[in-house]
Write an enzyme that holds these catalytic residues in place. Structure first.
Site, PDB file in Angstrom:
ATOM      1  N   ASP A  67       0.848  -1.202   0.000  1.00 42.72           N
ATOM      2  CA  ASP A  67       0.000   0.000   0.000  1.00 42.72           C
ATOM      3  C   ASP A  67       0.881   1.249   0.000  1.00 42.72           C
ATOM      4  OD1 ASP A  67      -1.946   1.921   0.484  1.00 42.72           O
ATOM      5  OD2 ASP A  67      -2.145   1.396   2.613  1.00 42.72           O
ATOM      6  N   ASN A  69       0.142   4.411  -0.778  1.00 41.75           N
ATOM      7  CA  ASN A  69      -0.395   5.693  -0.298  1.00 41.75           C
ATOM      8  C   ASN A  69      -0.909   5.640   1.139  1.00 41.75           C
ATOM      9  OD1 ASN A  69      -2.861   4.473  -0.450  1.00 41.75           O
ATOM     10  ND2 ASN A  69      -3.736   5.814  -2.015  1.00 41.75           N
ATOM     11  N   ASP A  71      -3.406   4.238   2.701  1.00 44.26           N
ATOM     12  CA  ASP A  71      -4.820   4.327   3.098  1.00 44.26           C
ATOM     13  C   ASP A  71      -5.371   3.010   3.646  1.00 44.26           C
ATOM     14  OD1 ASP A  71      -4.989   2.798   0.823  1.00 44.26           O
ATOM     15  OD2 ASP A  71      -6.409   4.084  -0.239  1.00 44.26           O
ATOM     16  N   ASP A  75      -2.199  -1.006  -3.493  1.00 43.28           N
ATOM     17  CA  ASP A  75      -2.411  -0.254  -4.735  1.00 43.28           C
ATOM     18  C   ASP A  75      -1.340  -0.591  -5.768  1.00 43.28           C
ATOM     19  OD1 ASP A  75      -0.226   1.226  -3.723  1.00 43.28           O
ATOM     20  OD2 ASP A  75      -1.596   2.546  -2.639  1.00 43.28           O
ATOM     21  N   ASP A 253     -12.574 -14.923 -14.847  1.00 44.47           N
ATOM     22  CA  ASP A 253     -13.364 -15.241 -13.657  1.00 44.47           C
ATOM     23  C   ASP A 253     -14.624 -16.026 -14.042  1.00 44.47           C
ATOM     24  OD1 ASP A 253     -13.663 -14.573 -10.747  1.00 44.47           O
ATOM     25  OD2 ASP A 253     -15.541 -13.689 -11.444  1.00 44.47           O
ATOM     26  N   GLU A 316     -10.780 -19.789 -14.898  1.00 40.07           N
ATOM     27  CA  GLU A 316     -11.214 -20.175 -13.561  1.00 40.07           C
ATOM     28  C   GLU A 316     -12.530 -20.908 -13.758  1.00 40.07           C
ATOM     29  OE1 GLU A 316     -12.863 -18.768  -9.275  1.00 40.07           O
ATOM     30  OE2 GLU A 316     -13.741 -18.132 -11.145  1.00 40.07           O
TER      31      GLU A 316
HETATM   32  C1  NOJ Z   1     -14.323 -16.057  -8.410  1.00 36.81           C
HETATM   33  C2  NOJ Z   1     -13.393 -15.103  -7.732  1.00 36.81           C
HETATM   34  O1  NOJ Z   1     -12.145 -15.715  -7.584  1.00 36.81           O
HETATM   35  C3  NOJ Z   1     -14.039 -14.734  -6.434  1.00 36.81           C
HETATM   36  O2  NOJ Z   1     -13.164 -14.042  -5.582  1.00 36.81           O
HETATM   37  C4  NOJ Z   1     -15.271 -13.934  -6.725  1.00 36.81           C
HETATM   38  O3  NOJ Z   1     -15.942 -13.631  -5.527  1.00 36.81           O
HETATM   39  C5  NOJ Z   1     -16.218 -14.726  -7.624  1.00 36.81           C
HETATM   40  N1  NOJ Z   1     -15.537 -15.358  -8.717  1.00 36.81           N
HETATM   41  C6  NOJ Z   1     -17.271 -13.811  -8.210  1.00 36.81           C
HETATM   42  O4  NOJ Z   1     -16.687 -12.944  -9.128  1.00 36.81           O
END
Ligand code: NOJ
Length: 590
Positions: A67, A69, A71, A75, A253, A316
């Site tokens: 991080d 900055n 906060d 980042d 994803d 994934e």
């Molecule tokens: C899989 C991601 O790895 C996870 O972190 C996320 O919550 C779900 N897909 C929904 O996008």
């Protein structure tokens, strides 16, 4: 033991047909012609340039890495500052979890603008600097793409709400009328992966309750309708936006969720799949793994192929068995798929031997490399998970009130041994930030500090994934362990992490960090990623043993010492005495 594979593809199946041989040789998806189908249209020279086939890919979870900055949330400038340490660790590539604009209801997996950086992480200029620095360090960089759903703050969804029922804008998502006399019952019985129903009812512009929209995850994550050509074209543009900036690929994803069954029929998942995005291919879920998803990735494959260099698509896809996962990485689709079957395998020699054989055969059967992964931002860290009792086979629901919490020393020892086994396997491997420090799952996060939507959506019944997302320790004596300079941290860090901090481990030759650094260097020096695996059979049932090229590898998952095979010890996950391999230890010999 012989190799058994079940090939579900058009590729030949048996040894007689030119398919996998029933002997003990398996390769990294390529070098043994008998275990792999040729990758259509790819010459050996082309394949040699496919960096992802053998890469060790380090997952950065930007909120919790560094991080700059101060906060309390990591980042992009923080990442840039620490790329040198990743190059020193010896990884080949970095995968970044989402940093695009998002209200952060699901830690960035709820995207409100796919083509901008969220201010909490920096700016597009910060991104460009980070990418350039990664390339200067010789690191490839892949970014997360979230196509199954947007944020409910995305302009597409706002437009859909404003445009009303029957509009083309509503057609970009899954809007439906409710059932019941007044439409008060959701359109079907689907449940959200995060708990609760998968539908939310909107208030229409006249102030009355109106249609419902589908969200397989949080209600802030409406599912896109991938039957829509408009949606498909938007994502081609998004891919090109990042490809033009120079990214080396995408981690996709929920890559098994984009297409839903026509008519959205009711479905009740088997109990073991409740609250997961997993499918086993036995049940036909109307939202996971439908055939139509593959056409989308063939399309994306063509988009990436137009770019110079070698850009990768990583799926994934929580699908099983492995032959089914391999459908995502056929020659004209994606490059790699996470091997969740491997991740879910307990520390048990027989099961490990099987999953390794099955992985190499299934992925090799379509000409793809196998991947290997033990931890990520969605699962209990393997330094805790591998020591959990039978009541928590995968760590689901682990939290302060859980019975049978694991012994951290056993967990760390097994994690080191398990990683030593994984990094000796041919193919591509993933390392999740902090596992190189042996970080355990943080179990005792106070209720009020928990952030994962799963916690709220299940009324505290499921603890969710915060425990593997705690900001990582860089320096023992600095504020927030060097995560930043202010001491702020979006999830509280444990008080006992001093000895796990990177600076402490860097000075200790026996540390987990030193072990990872050594393993990555030797993996590269001995070409293990590109190697050929030959099992060594006939040893103790608790041994997993093989050769990969000139390196002999043996892991002891049992409770008794084993005798080391012939050879000089190259490295071991624990200090060795004499020619014995103690329990929960892996050794590499040459
Ligand atoms: C899989 C991601 O790895 C996870 O972190 C996320 O919550 C779900 N897909 C929904 O996008």
């Amino acid at each position: 033991m012989t190799v058994s594979t079940t090939d579900t593809h058009a590729e030949p199946k048996s040894a007689e047909q030119g398919g996998p041989r029933a002997d003990a040789t398996l390769a990294a998806g390529g070098s043994d012609p008998a275990t792999t189908a040729p990758r259509a249209g790819r010459s050996p020279a082309h394949r040699a340039s496919e960096w992802w086939r053998t890469a060790v890919i380090y997952q950065i979870y930007p909120r919790s890495f560094a991080d700059a900055n101060g906060d309390g949330v990591g980042d992009l400038p923080g990442i840039t500052e620490h790329l040198a340490e990743l190059a020193e660790l010896g990884v080949d590539a970095v995968w970044l979890s989402p940093f695009t604009r998002s209200p952060q209801h699901d830690a960035g997996y709820d995207v409100s603008d796919y083509c901008d950086v969220d201010p909490v992480f920096g700016t597009l200029a910060d991104f460009d600097r980070m990418l350039a620095a990664a390339h200067e360090h010789g690191l490839k960089l892949i970014v997360d793409l979230v196509p199954n759903h947007t944020s409910s703050d995305h302009e597409w969804f706002r437009a859909a709400l404003a445009a009303g029922p029957g509009s083309p804008e509503r057609g970009h998502y899954h809007f439906r009328e409710g059932r019941g006399e007044a439409g008060e019952v959701p359109p079907n019985n689907w449940q959200s992966v995060f708990g609760g129903g998968a539908w939310t009812r909107v208030t229409e512009s006249d102030g009355r309750p109106g249609q419902w929209y589908l969200h397989l995850f949080d209600e802030s994550q409406p599912d896109l309708n991938w039957e829509s050509e408009w949606v498909r074209e938007r994502f081609r543009e998004i891919l090109r936006f990042w490809l033009d900036r120079g990214v080396d690929g995408f981690r996709v994803d929920v890559a098994h969720g984009l297409i839903k069954a026509p008519g959205l029929p009711d479905y009740t998942p088997p109990a073991e799949h409740e609250g997961t995005a997993q499918t086993d291919g036995v049940d036909t879920e109307p939202y996971w793994g439908l055939d139509g998803v593959h056409e989308i990735y063939r399309d994306w494959h063509r988009v990436l192929a137009d770019y110079p260099g070698d850009r990768a698509l990583v799926a994934e896809a929580w699908v099983a068995p492995l032959e089914r996962t391999a459908l995502w990485v056929r020659p004209d689709e994606m490059s790699q798929a996470f091997n969740f079957s491997y991740l879910l395998t307990p520390w048990n020699a027989e099961q490990l031997r099987s999953v390794i054989d099955e992985s190499l055969a299934a992925f090799g059967g379509v000409g793809a490399p196998s991947t290997w992964v033990l931890s990520n931002h969605d699962v209990v860290r393997h330094a805790t998970r591998l020591a959990l009792g039978a009541e928590h086979p995968q760590g689901h629901g682990i939290g302060p009130a859980s019975a049978g919490l694991p012994d951290p020393a056993v967990g760390l020892r097994r994690a080191r041994a398990a990683t030593a086994l994984m990094l000796a396997l041919p193919g591509s491997a993933y390392v999740y930030q902090g596992e190189e420090l042996g970080l355990p799952e943080v179990i005792d996060i106070p209720d009020e500090a928990r952030q994962d939507p799963t916690w709220a959506r299940t009324g505290g019944e499921r603890y969710g994934r915060d425990g593997c997302r705690v900001p990582i320790p860089w320096a023992a004596d600095a504020p927030a362990y060097g995560f930043n300079a202010t001491g702020a941290s979006w999830l509280p860090q444990p008080t006992a992490w001093h000895e796990l901090a990177r600076d402490v481990q860097r000075a200790d030759a026996d540390s987990t960090l030193a072990l990872y650094t050594r393993m990555l260097a030797e993996r590269r020096a001995h070409g293990l990623g590109d190697g050929e695996l030959r099992r060594i059979d006939g040893l103790d049932p608790d041994a997993v043993a093989f050769t990969n090229g000139t390196v002999t590898v043996i892991a002891n998952t049992g409770e008794h010492d084993l005798e080391l095979p012939a050879g000089e010890v190259l490295l071991a996950s624990e200090p060795l005495t004499g020619r014995t391999l103690p329990p929960d230890t892996t050794a590499w010999l040459v």
